[in-house]
Enzyme design. Structure first.
Site, PDB file in Angstrom:
ATOM      1  N   TRP A   1     -14.186   2.163  20.558  1.00 18.62           N
ATOM      2  CA  TRP A   1     -13.262   2.892  21.410  1.00 18.62           C
ATOM      3  C   TRP A   1     -12.886   1.887  22.477  1.00 18.62           C
ATOM      4  CZ3 TRP A   1     -13.497   4.814  26.613  1.00 18.62           C
ATOM      5  CH2 TRP A   1     -12.419   5.653  26.938  1.00 18.62           C
TER       6      TRP A   1
ATOM      7  N   LYS B   1     -16.253  10.509  21.871  1.00 14.95           N
ATOM      8  CA  LYS B   1     -17.205  11.593  22.065  1.00 14.95           C
ATOM      9  C   LYS B   1     -17.882  11.521  23.430  1.00 14.95           C
ATOM     10  CE  LYS B   1     -19.613  15.179  21.136  1.00 14.95           C
ATOM     11  NZ  LYS B   1     -18.942  16.476  21.382  1.00 14.95           N
TER      12      LYS B   1
ATOM     13  N   GLU C   1      -7.231  19.114  24.780  1.00 13.23           N
ATOM     14  CA  GLU C   1      -7.763  17.863  24.213  1.00 13.23           C
ATOM     15  C   GLU C   1      -7.594  17.781  22.701  1.00 13.23           C
ATOM     16  OE1 GLU C   1     -11.943  16.968  24.572  1.00 13.23           O
ATOM     17  OE2 GLU C   1     -12.464  19.066  24.663  1.00 13.23           O
TER      18      GLU C   1
ATOM     19  N   GLU D   1     -12.730  25.808  30.832  1.00 12.80           N
ATOM     20  CA  GLU D   1     -13.157  25.273  29.525  1.00 12.80           C
ATOM     21  C   GLU D   1     -12.138  25.600  28.447  1.00 12.80           C
ATOM     22  OE1 GLU D   1     -15.033  23.124  28.676  1.00 12.80           O
ATOM     23  OE2 GLU D   1     -15.364  23.390  26.544  1.00 12.80           O
TER      24      GLU D   1
ATOM     25  N   ASN E   1     -22.143  -1.920  22.398  1.00 14.76           N
ATOM     26  CA  ASN E   1     -21.691  -0.644  22.959  1.00 14.76           C
ATOM     27  C   ASN E   1     -22.020  -0.697  24.443  1.00 14.76           C
ATOM     28  OD1 ASN E   1     -20.934   2.017  23.521  1.00 14.76           O
ATOM     29  ND2 ASN E   1     -23.003   2.778  23.099  1.00 14.76           N
ATOM     30  N   GLY E   2     -20.991  -0.570  25.292  1.00 14.82           N
ATOM     31  CA  GLY E   2     -21.207  -0.594  26.744  1.00 14.82           C
ATOM     32  C   GLY E   2     -20.122  -1.409  27.414  1.00 14.82           C
TER      33      GLY E   2
ATOM     34  N   CYS F   1     -18.782   3.323  21.928  1.00 16.39           N
ATOM     35  CA  CYS F   1     -18.652   2.710  20.594  1.00 16.39           C
ATOM     36  C   CYS F   1     -19.934   2.996  19.821  1.00 16.39           C
ATOM     37  CB  CYS F   1     -18.471   1.206  20.722  1.00 16.39           C
ATOM     38  SG  CYS F   1     -17.083   0.729  21.746  1.00 16.39           S
TER      39      CYS F   1
ATOM     40  N   HIS G   1      -0.260  31.485  45.235  1.00 22.20           N
ATOM     41  CA  HIS G   1      -0.093  30.571  46.384  1.00 22.20           C
ATOM     42  C   HIS G   1       0.636  29.295  45.976  1.00 22.20           C
ATOM     43  CE1 HIS G   1      -2.536  33.113  48.927  1.00 22.20           C
ATOM     44  NE2 HIS G   1      -3.379  33.241  47.919  1.00 22.20           N
TER      45      HIS G   1
ATOM     46  N   LYS H   1     -10.293  22.740  26.140  1.00 18.56           N
ATOM     47  CA  LYS H   1     -10.381  22.774  24.668  1.00 18.56           C
ATOM     48  C   LYS H   1      -8.989  22.699  24.049  1.00 18.56           C
ATOM     49  CE  LYS H   1     -13.696  21.878  23.773  1.00 18.56           C
ATOM     50  NZ  LYS H   1     -14.350  21.539  24.984  1.00 18.56           N
TER      51      LYS H   1
ATOM     52  N   ARG I   1     -17.895   8.298  17.712  1.00 16.82           N
ATOM     53  CA  ARG I   1     -18.161   7.619  18.992  1.00 16.82           C
ATOM     54  C   ARG I   1     -16.985   6.743  19.422  1.00 16.82           C
ATOM     55  NH1 ARG I   1     -23.574   7.498  20.307  1.00 16.82           N
ATOM     56  NH2 ARG I   1     -23.230   5.651  21.554  1.00 16.82           N
TER      57      ARG I   1
HETATM   58  C1  AGP Z   1     -15.314  18.021  26.082  1.00 12.60           C
HETATM   59  O1  AGP Z   1     -14.797  18.678  24.941  1.00 12.60           O
HETATM   60  C2  AGP Z   1     -14.890  16.594  26.148  1.00 12.60           C
HETATM   61  N1  AGP Z   1     -15.211  15.902  24.949  1.00 12.60           N
HETATM   62  C3  AGP Z   1     -15.370  15.889  27.406  1.00 12.60           C
HETATM   63  O2  AGP Z   1     -14.796  16.568  28.507  1.00 12.60           O
HETATM   64  C4  AGP Z   1     -16.900  15.849  27.629  1.00 12.60           C
HETATM   65  O3  AGP Z   1     -17.373  17.134  27.940  1.00 12.60           O
HETATM   66  C5  AGP Z   1     -17.168  14.923  28.822  1.00 12.60           C
HETATM   67  O4  AGP Z   1     -16.696  13.632  28.502  1.00 12.60           O
HETATM   68  C6  AGP Z   1     -18.656  14.853  29.181  1.00 12.60           C
HETATM   69  O5  AGP Z   1     -19.363  14.298  28.093  1.00 12.60           O
HETATM   70  P1  AGP Z   1     -20.980  14.409  28.130  1.00 12.60           P
HETATM   71  O6  AGP Z   1     -21.298  15.886  28.120  1.00 12.60           O
HETATM   72  O7  AGP Z   1     -21.438  13.695  26.899  1.00 12.60           O
HETATM   73  O8  AGP Z   1     -21.449  13.765  29.397  1.00 12.60           O
END
Ligand code: AGP
Length: 607
Positions: A75, A602, A488, A481, A101-102, A2, A504, A485, A27
């Site tokens: 969030w 994020k 998500e 990766e 936040n937490g 958050c 396999h 991408k 966030r």
């Molecule tokens: C990547 O596009 C995602 N947003 C997510 O997988 C991210 O890489 C992961 O949550 C790790 O976040 P961080 O690098 O801030 O630790």
């Protein structure tokens, strides 16, 4: 995660709080709220949905008078997104308002105890217990109450707290979740990160764990939990406001994709001096490196994918065993980690709970921890023995791109640095790596020119229901990766597979028209991957090949994306670019919310 903000000064607080929350919406964005003290009372306004809903409800804050206030963008972790679950949370008397936040890990026990003492809860959140704890412990001194509250709660928090008895000040504290103080002239701020207050001031304090901040409009004091004042050094933020703005781009994601050459250059340049890699941020000596038994790379999501690249590269260059582990698995697999191991934690935000907790497990085993982080002063950076910062600048889009690319760059430099200390590469190879590293930003810029072809391919395939990414070795690592991408931000199911492994079992999913994106950039394994491509084309797949200008996939793939030739070790930095763009353009074709994809935030500060 958050975002929290706080303001005290002479201006109307609400519009400033909402402006700050706008910069923190990446966030978390399922609900938002503000609370402002006016005429000795706290006035809280909260709304489910994007910040725009709250802005509309409050006439962009103009309808909320007062000069001392806090704000929050959420969030959801405990309790669905709703008005009542939005922060700020108030105590029953209305004397206290809290933004957080937490995660409060022991909130249920505290909640039950408070209910037994007659406190009434309105929300399902963990945070609300904090508002009632202040009420419970407050005997007229807010600092004393704060110390009692943080003594009782377990978990992670960055808190902003208003008390209507203190209209000319407010209080804040952090533990594990980031908190900065913005130092203005006749006004002061708190925020989860600097983007929220950069418009008002560049002078900040990075707050450390268990530091309590008391802010008035003309003064900021920081105390430890023994109520002793702590001297803080003023840091000055050097990147400009535009770094956290879209700057004419339609989305932050495409802006950040385009910023990659600059971000890579900013990460490399300060660490290359007279043809040598200089890692001032690292106290690893030659003997430390020679004494290493094993290296673990621990991270989540895209940062984990950097670790998969890192494994191949470090093992190839340094001949040290490397194990790359998903952080949430590392924590609970009773890992065999010793004091002779190096644990590398990779994290853009430096706040990811799984990665932070894995870091603590590594330290409990006596290992040395080196982190690769993009946010200065973040929890993971503060908890590490060594930190190598990626100078990517603020990354706002939830889907990481430039942070991923700068993490790759740090991985290359760290590997070359260690290989040099171990003499597992010759001086000639070292020089070649440095020369090739210096060319990388330009090669990435060159690769970015291919946008039109990628956009065309996205227009052909955005209706796919499932897309496979395959590759071998470094190409497999990048496939991971590329698949993430796409998933998500476009919500299309996708899977990355080691090309040699597909036969396999999973090849049974290949049918007429299945799109397979095949990476074949490495020389040594090109022919092997071509064989795997043929296995899927004979079963009806449509193949989008990705290779370098040194190879041809004519007659092999239905479509081909070609990237420039480069040092084989650094090819991931180029091959990922078309995959980032493909995910972006597919999501754009589908009209998805690219910068704020559903269900995501994020950084994930919950386990
Ligand atoms: C990547 O596009 C995602 N947003 C997510 O997988 C991210 O890489 C992961 O949550 C790790 O976040 P961080 O690098 O801030 O630790």
């Amino acid at each position: 995660m958050c975002g929290i903000v706080g303001y005290i000064g002479s201006e109307q607080a609400a519009p400033i709080l909402l402006e700050g929350l706008e910069k923190l919406e990446y966030r978390g964005y399922d609900s938002a709220g503000i609370a402002v003290i006016n005429n000795g009372e706290i006035n809280a306004r909260k709304a489910k949905g994007r910040l725009s809903v709250l802005k509309e409800k409050t006439n962009s804050g103009k309808d909320v008078p007062g000069v001392t206030g806090i704000g929050h963008t959420r969030w959801a972790t405990h309790g669905e997104p709703s008005d009542v679950n939005s922060h700020p949370h108030l105590s029953n008397s209305g004397r206290f308002a809290v933004v957080h936040n937490g995660i409060i890990e022991n909130y249920m026990a505290l909640k039950n105890r408070l209910i037994s003492k007659g406190f009434e809860f309105t929300s399902e959140t963990d945070t609300e217990v904090i508002a009632h704890l202040f009420e419970y412990y407050y005997k007229g001194d807010i600092m004393d109450a704060m110390i009692k509250v943080i003594d009782r709660v377990e978990g992670s928090y960055a808190l902003g707290v208003l008390c209507s008895d203190y209209p000319d000040s407010f209080i804040a504290v952090r533990k594990a979740s980031p908190l900065i103080v913005g130092l203005g002239s006749g006004e002061n701020f708190i925020a989860s990160d600097v983007t929220a207050i950069l418009k008002h001031t560049r002078d900040i304090y990075y707050i450390e764990d268990n530091e309590i901040v008391v802010l008035t409009k003309d003064d900021v004091k920081v105390y430890n939990i023994d109520k002793e004042e702590v001297e803080k050094e003023v840091s000055t933020v050097d990147w400009d406001v535009s770094a956290a703005e879209k700057g004419g781009y339609e989305h932050f994601m495409i802006k950040e994709i385009e910023e990659q050459p600059k971000a890579i250059r900013a990460t490399i340049s300060p660490r290359l001096k007279d043809g040598r890699i200089v890692l001032d941020d690292v106290s690893l000596t030659k003997d430390d490196i020679k004494g290493l038994r094993k290296i673990f790379i621990v991270a989540c999501g895209s940062a984990y994918h950097v670790g998969v690249v890192g494994k191949y590269i470090i093992e190839k260059m340094c001949r040290i065993p490397v194990e790359t582990v998903i952080a949430s698995e590392f924590r609970y697999c009773d890992p065999i980690v010793t004091k002779d191991d190096l644990v590398i934690v990779i994290s853009q935000s430096g706040e990811t709970a799984d990665s932070l907790e894995a870091l603590k497990v590594a330290k409990d085993h006596g290992a040395r921890v080196l982190s690769i982080v993009n946010v200065v002063g973040s929890a993971i950076a503060n908890a590490s023995d060594d930190v190598i910062y990626t100078w990517a600048g603020p990354e706002i889009a939830v889907a990481t791109t430039k942070a991923y690319s700068t993490q790759l760059t740090v991985m290359y430099m760290l590997s070359i640095y260690m290989a040099d200390k171990l003499s597992t590469i010759t001086s000639g190879q070292y020089k070649q790596y440095i020369d090739d590293l210096e060319k990388l930003p330009e090669l990435v810029a060159e690769t970015l020119k291919n946008k039109d072809q990628i956009a065309y391919l996205a227009s052909k395939f955005y209706n796919c229901h499932s897309i496979f990414f395959i590759g071998r070795n470094l190409d497999y690592a990048v496939s991971l990766e590329g698949s993430l991408k796409l998933k998500e931000i476009s919500y299309i199911h996708s899977e990355a597979y080691a090309a040699g492994e597909l036969k396999h079992g999973t090849i049974s999913l290949i049918e007429d028209g299945t799109l397979v994106i095949a990476l074949a950039t490495g020389k040594e394994l090109f022919d092997k991957t071509v064989s795997n491509i043929k296995e899927v084309t004979t079963r009806g797949a449509v193949v989008l090949g990705l290779t370098t200008e040194e190879h041809s996939m004519t007659g092999i793939a239905d479509y081909t994306i070609t990237i420039p030739a480069a040092n084989p070790m650094f090819l991931p930095s180029l091959s990922v670019i078309p995959l980032q763009l493909f995910g972006y353009y597919v999501a754009a074709q589908k009209g998805c919310d690219i910068d704020k994809p559903r269900n995501l935030a994020k950084s994930v500060t919950v386990e």
